[in-house]
Design a protein around this motif. Structure first.
Motif, mmCIF file in Angstrom:
data_model
loop_
_atom_site.group_PDB
_atom_site.id
_atom_site.type_symbol
_atom_site.label_atom_id
_atom_site.label_comp_id
_atom_site.label_asym_id
_atom_site.label_seq_id
_atom_site.Cartn_x
_atom_site.Cartn_y
_atom_site.Cartn_z
ATOM 1 N N UNK A 9 41.783 29.269 38.811
ATOM 2 C CA UNK A 9 41.850 30.670 38.421
ATOM 3 C C UNK A 9 43.066 31.358 39.020
ATOM 4 N N UNK A 10 43.589 32.318 38.298
ATOM 5 C CA UNK A 10 44.804 33.014 38.747
ATOM 6 C C UNK A 10 44.964 34.277 37.925
ATOM 7 N N UNK A 15 49.094 36.220 26.901
ATOM 8 C CA UNK A 15 49.831 35.177 26.209
ATOM 9 C C UNK A 15 50.040 33.930 27.036
ATOM 10 N N UNK A 16 49.721 34.007 28.302
ATOM 11 C CA UNK A 16 49.921 32.890 29.203
ATOM 12 C C UNK A 16 48.805 31.857 29.127
ATOM 13 N N UNK A 17 48.928 30.839 29.973
ATOM 14 C CA UNK A 17 47.982 29.724 29.979
ATOM 15 C C UNK A 17 47.518 29.415 31.395
ATOM 16 N N UNK A 84 44.794 28.677 26.589
ATOM 17 C CA UNK A 84 46.095 29.134 26.095
ATOM 18 C C UNK A 84 45.964 30.499 25.419
ATOM 19 N N UNK A 85 47.091 31.138 25.243
ATOM 20 C CA UNK A 85 47.132 32.447 24.564
ATOM 21 C C UNK A 85 46.110 33.413 25.150
ATOM 22 N N UNK A 86 46.082 33.494 26.461
ATOM 23 C CA UNK A 86 45.108 34.351 27.136
ATOM 24 C C UNK A 86 45.371 35.817 26.826
ATOM 25 N N UNK A 87 44.298 36.566 26.708
ATOM 26 C CA UNK A 87 44.402 38.008 26.502
ATOM 27 C C UNK A 87 43.479 38.709 27.488
ATOM 28 N N UNK A 88 43.623 40.018 27.643
ATOM 29 C CA UNK A 88 42.823 40.732 28.651
ATOM 30 C C UNK A 88 41.316 40.546 28.483
ATOM 31 N N UNK A 89 40.853 40.281 27.267
ATOM 32 C CA UNK A 89 39.420 40.064 27.047
ATOM 33 C C UNK A 89 38.914 38.750 27.654
ATOM 34 N N UNK A 90 39.828 37.879 28.037
ATOM 35 C CA UNK A 90 39.446 36.616 28.673
ATOM 36 C C UNK A 90 39.256 36.751 30.177
ATOM 37 N N UNK A 91 39.619 37.872 30.739
ATOM 38 C CA UNK A 91 39.495 38.069 32.175
ATOM 39 C C UNK A 91 38.032 38.057 32.593
ATOM 40 N N UNK A 92 37.708 37.224 33.580
ATOM 41 C CA UNK A 92 36.321 37.059 34.021
ATOM 42 C C UNK A 92 36.287 36.073 35.171
ATOM 43 N N UNK A 93 35.114 35.929 35.753
ATOM 44 C CA UNK A 93 34.869 34.805 36.648
ATOM 45 C C UNK A 93 34.346 33.665 35.780
ATOM 46 N N UNK A 94 34.982 32.513 35.904
ATOM 47 C CA UNK A 94 34.615 31.347 35.113
ATOM 48 C C UNK A 94 33.814 30.372 35.966
ATOM 49 N N UNK A 119 35.516 30.708 39.564
ATOM 50 C CA UNK A 119 36.928 30.943 39.844
ATOM 51 C C UNK A 119 37.380 32.117 38.987
ATOM 52 N N UNK A 120 38.198 32.977 39.572
ATOM 53 C CA UNK A 120 38.525 34.245 38.945
ATOM 54 C C UNK A 120 39.781 34.142 38.093
ATOM 55 N N UNK A 121 39.684 34.631 36.871
ATOM 56 C CA UNK A 121 40.824 34.683 35.962
ATOM 57 C C UNK A 121 41.109 36.145 35.628
ATOM 58 N N UNK A 122 42.332 36.576 35.863
ATOM 59 C CA UNK A 122 42.751 37.929 35.514
ATOM 60 C C UNK A 122 43.928 37.840 34.547
ATOM 61 N N UNK A 123 43.950 38.708 33.559
ATOM 62 C CA UNK A 123 45.014 38.691 32.559
ATOM 63 C C UNK A 123 45.597 40.093 32.465
ATOM 64 N N UNK A 124 46.872 40.193 32.743
ATOM 65 C CA UNK A 124 47.536 41.497 32.679
ATOM 66 C C UNK A 124 48.195 41.684 31.317
ATOM 67 N N UNK A 125 48.110 42.898 30.812
ATOM 68 C CA UNK A 125 48.671 43.169 29.479
ATOM 69 C C UNK A 125 50.118 43.603 29.560
#
Length: 125
Positions: A9-10, A15-17, A84-94, A119-125
């Motif tokens: 997690x990071x 748009x990132x992976x 792949x192609x992560x967007x802010x809606x994907x942000x969560x603890x996985x 593991x924590x995933x954060x996605x910045x717009x």
């Protein structure tokens, strides 16, 4: 003792992976179905993907189809979730979870008996 540990997690830009890993110990991975779940603040835990014991069958939530890929290497006791192609809606603890083979492949949290800590995933717009 049966244990699952997630990592990878990071914080990434939209748009990132990322590739998440779930390392298991205390049980033979080849006997267990593995699922990935996520939970965002204020939301219920939802199934993201799951994979059967020999990788012949996988399932994905509609929201991640075409972007996420689940895979496993039983000999290395690890299951991956390539995102792949992560967007802010994907942000969560996985979380990864395991259940002994024998049940139909499920995306429901109640079907899984063993869970990692997340593991924590954060996605910045």
């Amino acid at each position: 003792q049966l244990k699952l540990v997630e990592s990878g997690g990071d914080t990434v830009q939209s748009g990132g992976s990322l590739r998440l890993s779930c390392v298991v110990s205390g049980f033979p991975l080849h006997d267990y179905v593995i699922g990935w779940f996520r939970q965002a603040p204020g939301k219920e835990r939802e199934g993201v993907s799951c994979i059967n014991t020999d990788s012949s069958s996988t399932r994905y939530a509609d929201s991640v189809k075409g972007r996420f890929t689940i895979s496993r290497v039983n000999t290395q006791n690890v299951v991956y979730l390539q995102m792949n192609s992560l967007n802010p809606e994907d942000a969560a603890v996985y979380y990864c979870a395991a259940t002994f083979d024998g049940r139909p492949l499920s995306m429901e949290a109640w079907a899984y008996d063993y869970w990692g800590q997340g593991t924590h995933v954060a996605v910045s717009s």
